[in-house]
Design an enzyme around this catalytic site. Structure first.
Site, PDB file in Angstrom:
ATOM      1  N   ASP A   7     110.424  52.879  74.195  1.00 13.47           N
ATOM      2  CA  ASP A   7     110.443  52.906  72.736  1.00 13.47           C
ATOM      3  C   ASP A   7     109.883  54.249  72.281  1.00 13.47           C
ATOM      4  O   ASP A   7     109.115  54.894  73.016  1.00 13.47           O
ATOM      5  CB  ASP A   7     109.611  51.758  72.156  1.00 13.47           C
ATOM      6  CG  ASP A   7     109.720  51.687  70.633  1.00 13.47           C
ATOM      7  OD1 ASP A   7     110.845  51.503  70.132  1.00 13.47           O
ATOM      8  OD2 ASP A   7     108.687  51.836  69.957  1.00 13.47           O
ATOM      9  N   GLU A   9     108.399  56.651  68.732  1.00 13.26           N
ATOM     10  CA  GLU A   9     108.006  56.797  67.331  1.00 13.26           C
ATOM     11  C   GLU A   9     108.326  58.229  66.924  1.00 13.26           C
ATOM     12  O   GLU A   9     108.268  59.154  67.755  1.00 13.26           O
ATOM     13  CB  GLU A   9     106.529  56.483  67.133  1.00 13.26           C
ATOM     14  CG  GLU A   9     106.106  55.081  67.528  1.00 13.26           C
ATOM     15  CD  GLU A   9     106.780  53.967  66.751  1.00 13.26           C
ATOM     16  OE1 GLU A   9     107.314  54.247  65.640  1.00 13.26           O
ATOM     17  OE2 GLU A   9     106.790  52.823  67.227  1.00 13.26           O
ATOM     18  N   GLU A  52     106.505  57.453  54.830  1.00 20.86           N
ATOM     19  CA  GLU A  52     107.110  56.162  55.168  1.00 20.86           C
ATOM     20  C   GLU A  52     106.975  55.864  56.661  1.00 20.86           C
ATOM     21  O   GLU A  52     106.735  54.718  57.063  1.00 20.86           O
ATOM     22  CB  GLU A  52     108.592  56.152  54.782  1.00 20.86           C
ATOM     23  CG  GLU A  52     108.858  56.247  53.286  1.00 20.86           C
ATOM     24  CD  GLU A  52     108.863  57.704  52.789  1.00 20.86           C
ATOM     25  OE1 GLU A  52     108.564  58.627  53.603  1.00 20.86           O
ATOM     26  OE2 GLU A  52     109.159  57.909  51.605  1.00 20.86           O
ATOM     27  N   ASP A 155     105.252  48.394  71.923  1.00 22.50           N
ATOM     28  CA  ASP A 155     106.582  47.850  71.637  1.00 22.50           C
ATOM     29  C   ASP A 155     107.445  47.804  72.895  1.00 22.50           C
ATOM     30  O   ASP A 155     108.244  46.873  73.072  1.00 22.50           O
ATOM     31  CB  ASP A 155     107.264  48.678  70.554  1.00 22.50           C
ATOM     32  CG  ASP A 155     106.698  48.397  69.164  1.00 22.50           C
ATOM     33  OD1 ASP A 155     105.743  47.610  69.066  1.00 22.50           O
ATOM     34  OD2 ASP A 155     107.204  48.974  68.182  1.00 22.50           O
TER      35      ASP A 155
END
Length: 233
Positions: A7, A9, A52, A155
């Site tokens: 995963d 980010e 965000e 994750d």
């Protein structure tokens, strides 16, 4: 079979729009079982994190300021993933950022034939249901209570459990076993059954005499009523 669940980010949603990879987490599986080997790294993106995105993963510009740039640390990642299939949720997103970063440092892109998308698998297995990582954890009873914010390694660890469930749970196919060990024949040491002569259960003369004596002591037995008596009653 070795597989890598991973995963990422990022600073935002668009690599082509200038966003960059800031974290990657990888979990190694062998025959769908976690080996305990993981890879985890943060990278300095050289640009601010969108508010965000920060709200999702909580990784700040200050935290990333002393982390290595991706080109300086890419070799460790390439060594870990090697040539294994790569599993991700909504894999095209993670794949796009990873291949984008590899391209910027003049490394070969990862072939899409190695890509396994758990989102596509979930949509096939559970049509009409929710397919987010949270929803799949709930469906399969996977504890995610420690997941407050998104994190690449956390994750990936959750996704590894989801992936195992999506692909049949902990039951490994016989084909995989046959490739690694010789399977012994089953039930080869059972002793053949011995057929015995049927037992005789007839009463002995003494038993018959005792029964007749007992029946003679019964007063007015129902089996002694004649059919004529029953008809007249």
């Amino acid at each position: 079979m070795r597989e890598i669940v991973f995963d990422t980010e990022t600073t935002g949603l668009s690599f082509s729009g200038g966003d960059r990879l800031i974290e990657i987490g990888c979990v190694e599986l062998v025959n769908r079982i976690e080996t305990g080997r993981t890879f985890h790294a943060y990278y300095n993106p050289g640009r601010p994190v969108h508010p965000e995105a920060f709200a999702v993963h909580g990784i700040s510009d200050a935290f990333l300021s002393d982390k290595p740039f991706f080109p300086a640390a890419v070799d460790a990642l390439i060594d870990f993933i090697a040539d294994a299939p790569l599993i991700a949720h909504n894999a095209s997103f993670d794949w796009g950022f990873l291949n984008g970063e590899l391209g910027l440092c003049a490394r070969d892109a990862l072939c899409t034939t190695r890509m396994v998308d758990t989102l596509a698998i979930a949509r096939t297995r559970h049509p009409g249901a929710k397919h987010s990582l949270d929803a799949l954890c709930s469906r399969y009873g996977i504890d995610r209570s420690h997941r407050v914010l998104h994190g690449a390694l956390l994750d990936a660890q959750l996704l590894a459990q989801v992936y195992v469930e999506l692909t049949g749970g902990r039951q490994i196919g016989l084909g995989l076993v046959a490739e690694t060990i010789a399977v012994a024949p089953v039930f080869t040491n059972i002793t053949p059954s011995v057929h015995r002569a049927p037992r005789v259960f007839s009463a002995t003369p003494a038993e018959l005499a005792a029964h007749q004596a007992f029946m003679g002591r019964v007063k007015n037995p129902v089996w002694g009523i004649s059919q004529a008596t029953v008809a007249s009653g």
